[in-house]
Write an enzyme that holds these catalytic residues in place. Structure first.
Site, PDB file in Angstrom:
ATOM      1  N   ALA A 159       0.824  -1.206   0.000  1.00 46.17           N
ATOM      2  CA  ALA A 159       0.000   0.000   0.000  1.00 46.17           C
ATOM      3  C   ALA A 159       0.859   1.257   0.000  1.00 46.17           C
ATOM      4  CB  ALA A 159      -0.936  -0.015   1.205  1.00 46.17           C
ATOM      5  N   THR A 193      -4.081  -3.440  -4.817  1.00 53.82           N
ATOM      6  CA  THR A 193      -4.327  -4.790  -5.344  1.00 53.82           C
ATOM      7  C   THR A 193      -4.333  -5.795  -4.194  1.00 53.82           C
ATOM      8  OG1 THR A 193      -3.079  -4.115  -7.281  1.00 53.82           O
ATOM      9  CG2 THR A 193      -3.533  -6.457  -7.070  1.00 53.82           C
ATOM     10  N   GLY A 277       9.421  -5.608  -8.478  1.00 51.51           N
ATOM     11  CA  GLY A 277       8.010  -5.821  -8.804  1.00 51.51           C
ATOM     12  C   GLY A 277       7.702  -5.588 -10.270  1.00 51.51           C
ATOM     13  N   GLU A 398       2.590  -0.071 -10.934  1.00 52.68           N
ATOM     14  CA  GLU A 398       4.003  -0.320 -10.587  1.00 52.68           C
ATOM     15  C   GLU A 398       4.933   0.531 -11.452  1.00 52.68           C
ATOM     16  OE1 GLU A 398       5.226  -4.165  -9.309  1.00 52.68           O
ATOM     17  OE2 GLU A 398       3.174  -4.798  -8.951  1.00 52.68           O
TER      18      GLU A 398
END
Lengths: 414, 263
Positions: A159, A193, A277, A398
């Protein structure tokens, strides 16, 4: 797969140097970045085959259902967990499979090829929740949280984003105030997500907004901490089953030991996590792009117009060819970035290159796939309209495509 | 409980099979090789029996080329404990009977309570190895099983097989050979851990001389020899009857009656 037909470890730079006789490459990490050995090893091939078969049989048939209903695909997650796909790179001592980044990318690619929502759920679990815990967590954090996440018993989330802070992550407004043996957090996080299902959150807040990125901290938050609430679920264009919600912190009490790293480490943790990521998102994009091509080839061979399959028309062939070449290029960029990371080399620029190119490719392939399908492609009768909606987000989350370009430019210009 | 599973690597069922120019075999190039789907049921069942009994050992065995190791490794990744590979040039050209005989020679030196195999390999479709193996080992054989239960004393097994209009339930003493039919179970996917652990498991290679077999012996063992592959005859294209409905109906009835002879 990905066999470039070269002898192992041929350095293209050296070849070029030998041929041209001059060294004009400015990139310092040239040798590292261009060493080519993209052959998948035996394990990676077996993993690819297994995940492909699994995803095709178990995930693909339900992808349209989850897209339509926006239900979190618990059934998929349970099956993935059973195959250790919820903890791919976490070392076995913390309950993971202990595999390398390339294996991880291959798995996310194959999962996303069947169901992009499940792809991002898996990617977030592995690289946005488990990776930072493993990399920056102390032994207590690792022992407490990693086995729960790697086994898939609990879902994790990351988050960072807020209503007024996206690409400008350092501008976040969520605050953390130290009070006795805990911190008190206040603020709102958005587009998170997995959050509909998650029980463990890596959440960022600032202890002093005037410090900018130096004031940011990363907290491990459990769903049942007082003052923590999962807010409304976003109704999104794509990856609709990814359980993306708002998070609301109202005097949320977080024990002091639940800070990851030290006060002020948060920004570094957030960015390092995104470097890793974005390879997961690149893999998701490659998977979506591949699905677009798979669907298009199948349809072009079946669909007849003017008494012949439309695959016999050169303008259709041209679209398929452009898809195929770009997908290959995207995949090779991705595998290179993953290999660099596995070898312990620098990979930030390469992972941004892979993320930017793969997500652009996914979008382009999706547009072409819908075009090849014509009117049918515009309906929910065929999966390509879903793929087009799913592809779009890979250019946004991202790190947007624009941010990737900034990262690449920063690396080029020093 | 020691369980041996006989497996075979076969071309993927979705692979397009092409016959080579002299008709001696198929074009191997571009074919994806997989574990025979019926053998996959057998491997899965063996692992389930071990899991149910909370003891035991599953050994997979195959006769095949070096490439067949992939299939053995796939079984190890699913959860089999050990693998035996009968890998020797001398075995090339063995027919179903010779294959079963060679397998039986290797298995005689091993411990077993149950031997499982697929009901047939989806490439050759001979369905002979299981029954022949039971014969060579002088053991009972039940084909096409869809259920397997081991008795409490582990001395016998109850198996079920589907026949036309009925399910047969058969009890057999152990050791016995059973061949697996679709419906026996839903095979698992190998987990990532399974794939990683498979590397550490042993694949024991057995050569012809270890079994006292010479190349000539294999030829003598094989009573059948493949002469030639030929492609299936191409289906004739469908015929369109055109014209007014009344005329085409008459023509269709005539053709169905006189040419197709179905009415």
């Amino acid at each position: 797969m990905a066999d470039l037909g070269l002898q192992n470890k041929v350095v293209v730079g050296e070849l070029a140097l030998r041929k041209s006789g001059k060294a004009s490459f400015a990139t310092t990490s040239f040798k590292e970045a261009y060493e080519m050995d993209f052959n998948l090893n035996e394990d990676q091939l077996m993993i690819q085959e297994m995940v492909h078969k699994f995803a095709e049989k178990e995930l693909a048939p339900r992808a349209a259902h989850y897209d339509k209903t926006m239900e979190f695909p618990w059934e998929n997650v349970k099956k993935l967990a059973g195959l250790n796909l919820m903890g791919i790179t976490v070392p076995p001592e913390y309950g993971g499979a202990g595999l390398d980044s390339l294996s991880y990318c291959i798995a996310i690619e194959e999962i996303s090829r069947a169901c992009a929502s499940t792809g991002v759920i898996t990617a977030v679990q592995n690289s946005l929740a488990e990776f930072p815990l493993y990399k920056f967590g102390n032994e207590d954090h690792k022992k407490k949280y990693l086995p729960l996440l790697a086994s898939g018993e609990k879902i994790g989330a990351y988050a960072l984003t807020e209503p007024n802070s996206g690409s400008d992550a350092a501008g976040m407004e969520t605050t953390a105030v130290a009070h006795e043996d805990h911190y008190i957090l206040n603020g709102v996080k958005t587009f998170i997500t997995n959050s509909i299902a998650a029980e463990i959150f890596l959440l960022y807040a600032t202890v002093n907004k005037s410090l900018g990125h130096k004031g940011i901290c990363c907290f491990i938050i459990e769903k049942n901490f007082p003052g923590f609430k999962v807010g409304k679920k976003e109704e999104m264009m794509g990856v609709r089953a990814s359980g993306t919600c708002q998070l609301i912190l109202e005097n949320c009490r977080v024990p002091k030991e639940n800070i990851l790293g030290a006060e002020g480490d948060g920004f570094k943790i957030a960015m390092t996590t995104l470097d890793v990521g974005r390879m997961g998102i690149a893999a998701q994009a490659v998977g979506i792009a591949q699905a677009c091509m798979d669907q298009s080839i199948k349809y072009a061979k079946e669909r007849k117009q003017f008494n012949q399959p439309i695959s016999s028309f050169q303008l259709v062939q041209a679209m398929l060819v452009e898809m195929a070449v770009k997908i290959d290029a995207a995949r090779l960029l991705l595998y290179r970035a993953a290999k660099l990371r596995d070898e312990g080399a620098k990979f930030v620029k390469e992972s941004s290159m892979a993320k930017w190119f793969s997500s652009e490719t996914a979008m382009e392939c999706a547009i072409k796939a819908v075009q090849i399908h014509g009117g049918y492609g515009y309906t929910t009768e065929y999966p390509v309209e879903r793929l087009m909606r799913d592809a779009k987000v890979t250019q946004i989350y991202e790190g947007t495509s624009e941010i990737q370009k900034l990262v690449i430019a920063r690396n080029l210009l020093g | 409980m020691k369980i041996i599973v006989c497996i075979k690597q076969v071309p993927d069922t979705e692979a397009q099979i092409k016959i080579n120019s002299d008709g001696s075999g198929i074009v191997a190039e571009g074919i994806k090789w997989v574990l025979n789907p019926y053998d996959e049921f057998a491997v899965e069942e063996a692992i389930r029996v071990k899991e149910r009994l909370k003891e035991g050992e599953v050994t997979v065995i195959t006769l095949g080329s070096q490439q067949a190791k992939e299939a053995l490794r796939a079984c190890l990744a699913m959860g089999a404990d050990k693998a035996v590979h009968l890998a020797d040039e001398a075995f090339t050209g063995a027919d179903s009977g010779a294959t079963a005989l060679i397998l039986s020679l290797a298995i005689k030196n091993m411990e077993y309570d149950i031997i499982l195999c697929g009901k047939q390999a989806v490439d050759g479709d001979m369905a002979q190895v299981g029954s022949s193996l039971a014969e060579f080992l002088d053991m009972p054989f039940v084909s096409n099983i869809t259920k397997l239960e081991i008795s409490a004393d582990k001395k016998s097994a109850k198996v079920q097989r589907e026949t036309e209009g009925a399910s047969e339930i058969i009890e057999s003493t152990l050791p016995a050979v059973f061949s697996a039919q679709k419906g026996l179970n839903e095979p698992r996917y190998a987990s990532l851990m399974g794939i990683m652990q498979a590397k550490k498991k042993e694949i024991k290679e057995i050569k012809a001389q270890d079994l006292g077999i010479e190349k000539e012996t294999v030829k003598q063992m094989s009573k059948m020899h493949l002469l030639k592959f030929s492609p299936p005859t191409q289906r004739p294209p469908g015929r369109m009857i055109q014209g007014e409905p009344r005329d085409t109906a008459i023509e269709l009835v005539k053709l169905l009656h006189e040419e197709a002879k179905v009415i």
